[in-house]
Scaffold this active site. Sequence first.
Site, short mmCIF file in Angstrom:
data_model
loop_
_atom_site.label_atom_id
_atom_site.label_comp_id
_atom_site.label_asym_id
_atom_site.label_seq_id
_atom_site.Cartn_x
_atom_site.Cartn_y
_atom_site.Cartn_z
N HIS A 32 48.20 32.67 31.53
CA HIS A 32 49.32 32.48 32.46
C HIS A 32 50.59 32.58 31.63
O HIS A 32 50.81 31.75 30.74
CB HIS A 32 49.25 31.13 33.14
CG HIS A 32 47.98 30.86 33.90
ND1 HIS A 32 46.81 30.45 33.29
CD2 HIS A 32 47.68 30.96 35.22
CE1 HIS A 32 45.85 30.28 34.21
NE2 HIS A 32 46.35 30.59 35.40
N TYR A 36 52.39 28.23 36.27
CA TYR A 36 53.04 27.27 37.16
C TYR A 36 54.10 26.45 36.43
O TYR A 36 55.08 26.00 37.02
CB TYR A 36 52.01 26.26 37.69
CG TYR A 36 51.08 26.74 38.76
CD1 TYR A 36 51.55 27.32 39.93
CD2 TYR A 36 49.71 26.57 38.63
CE1 TYR A 36 50.69 27.73 40.93
CE2 TYR A 36 48.83 26.96 39.62
CZ TYR A 36 49.32 27.54 40.77
OH TYR A 36 48.46 27.94 41.76
N SER A 60 52.12 36.40 41.24
CA SER A 60 52.36 34.97 41.07
C SER A 60 51.06 34.20 41.15
O SER A 60 50.07 34.66 41.74
CB SER A 60 53.32 34.46 42.15
OG SER A 60 52.63 34.05 43.32
N ASP A 61 51.05 33.00 40.57
CA ASP A 61 49.93 32.10 40.78
C ASP A 61 49.99 31.59 42.22
O ASP A 61 50.97 31.79 42.95
CB ASP A 61 49.96 30.95 39.78
CG ASP A 61 48.56 30.48 39.40
OD1 ASP A 61 47.65 30.61 40.24
OD2 ASP A 61 48.38 29.98 38.28
N TRP A 62 48.95 30.92 42.64
CA TRP A 62 48.77 30.60 44.06
C TRP A 62 49.69 29.48 44.53
O TRP A 62 49.83 28.45 43.89
CB TRP A 62 47.31 30.21 44.29
CG TRP A 62 46.42 31.32 44.77
CD1 TRP A 62 45.52 31.25 45.79
CD2 TRP A 62 46.34 32.67 44.29
NE1 TRP A 62 44.89 32.47 45.97
CE2 TRP A 62 45.38 33.36 45.06
CE3 TRP A 62 46.99 33.39 43.29
CZ2 TRP A 62 45.06 34.70 44.88
CZ3 TRP A 62 46.68 34.73 43.08
CH2 TRP A 62 45.72 35.36 43.87
#
Length: 657
Positions: free
Chosen positions: A270, A320, A360-362
Amino acid sequence: MKRAAALLIAPLLAQVPSGMLAARPALPPQPAIAADTGPVLTVAGARFRDLNRNGRLDPYEDWRLPVARRVADLVARMTLAEKAGAMMHGSLAARDNVVGASTLGYDVAAAQAAIDGQHITSFITRLAVTPERMAEENNALQRLAAKTRLGIPLTISTDPRHHFQVTVGASAAASGYSQWPETLGFAALADAGLMHRFADQARREYRASGIHMALSPQADLFTDPRWPRGTGTFGANADLAAKMVQAYVSGFQGSATTLAHDGVATVVKHWVGYGANPQGFDGHNYYGRMAVHDDATLKTHIRPFLGAFAAGVAGVMPTYDIVSGPSVAGKPLEPVAAGYSAQLLGLLRKDYGYKGLILSDWGITRDCTPACRAPTAPQTPNEIAMPWGVEDLTPAQRYAKATNAGIDQFGGVTEPEWIIKDVQAGTIPLARVNAAVAQVMALKFKLGLFDNPLVDPAAARNIAPPAVMAQGRQAQAQAQVLLRNEGGLLPLAAGTRVFLKGIDPAQAKAHGLVVVDRAADAQVALMRADTPSERLHPNYFFGSRQKEGRLDFRPGNADYDAVAAIPASVPVVLAVFLDRPAILTDILPKTRAVLGNFGVSDEGLLDVVTGRETARGRLPFELPRSMAAVEAQNPAVGDDTVDPLFPFGFGLGAGPQ
């Protein structure tokens, strides 16, 4: 005569520009064309899908053309609503739950509403079904997509599903796919060739079952021993991680430097600095949203990503976390998650020259309500959100900020209406949307999905034959780290009487051991254990499912107490699952042999215990001596506890590296 003719022709040829004499580039071979996803056109003896059913061959339908030409033609044909839908990466609901983790199959009605009504063309699958069933389920959705106005096929992604640990939102059950150690196990073997062979096999299994994108690998460094996401990393050493990440990406994508036609698009994650969180808390949770770095540690955490860039990784997923401390181009980082950070995404694009998809992350655009920030009862899926640093912005402002910062596609949300409103309001330029959609569509074209999105379920039935399963089991076995073997207790001889904890008696018998019911009757106690943890945040959806807190075996820990209860006359062989770096200081004297593993079946464990295989692993991180040492270390720096019990790279059974 022939010589005279040649003399006459030669001066004429000399006057022709050399480029005109070059052979025409060969056309790509005729791809397989899906027979049951709409009409097919035949032009000059070649076959093409008539995706928009207008009776003529349009550039985006023409597989002979370069990807860039096809993308440009398609994007020009798309409406704003279709473009906004393409910028969403939804989660496929199951028949019995909205999260999608199920053995029952997709909620087809919900999928159709997203595909037809919202124009969404990318989804994650969390089904826990066989590859054959996965192929059938994915084919059914592709047939729905083929009926839409432009016939844009679906991209189906997945979290890792070839390992042992299953955590919703991070990994899925193997369920018929071949099973291998966690990526930490590959790091323990430090064998880039084996890493590539696994990834190549996983690529074949995914494509055969209709999966096109791997939301992996984790290039994050496992620098705080308490962090619950370290299982999916390659440990704490940046150089080792970079080597393994590069092998992983090239194996999955089917090429050393790019995404092949039959590859699986990998999304490295990430970006960047994830895991350097105080107390090891995780960024999925409000209490774990901060990662603390300085300029030097951030550069170290970037190094594993260089392996992905060298392999031409197709996608990058930002973290995140709000990364606090470093500066970019002389300016302190804005206190927002990486998905909103023009500085961190600009660093990715400009300094490292990355040109692919940024996904993007969730859930980063969702509202974080009081039940999200400080739940007083167990969170439901609807209360999960990670808009760190932009909690007070409206949804429209979040989408605009993230898109303008560099996000091409939003994970885990199906809200294209906000993109539409932002474009209409002028807060997102249409050119930025077009560029984002082009990234999404380019991957579909590269993977051949516009020409044939379907797979053969019968072919998926045998994608993990016994020989492949045996390779996975051997990797599981050999990745184990022999930490202790006092008096050469291992391997155990056939006929040894064993007392078992957490191990299938049938497997022990198949390995020539004699199973007894009482420890007092055994010659050896063979016991499994998990690295200790605590449940510190039971009301948080992810916090309740993640390993947090202490790492030390001590009285009151169930595995410690089980070992302590074995009679002193019976030697203990302890197999510890090292999803986090266990502190073995107090339990080690109660054992005669200790094996650390990173996901191993009973068969793979017993192969080493009985000498059929050798534990060749080396620790991909150090094992601390005490919790005090863990609490004193820098979460952004790997392997920095004082006087570790076992250092990075330790392994009694390992050969030279």
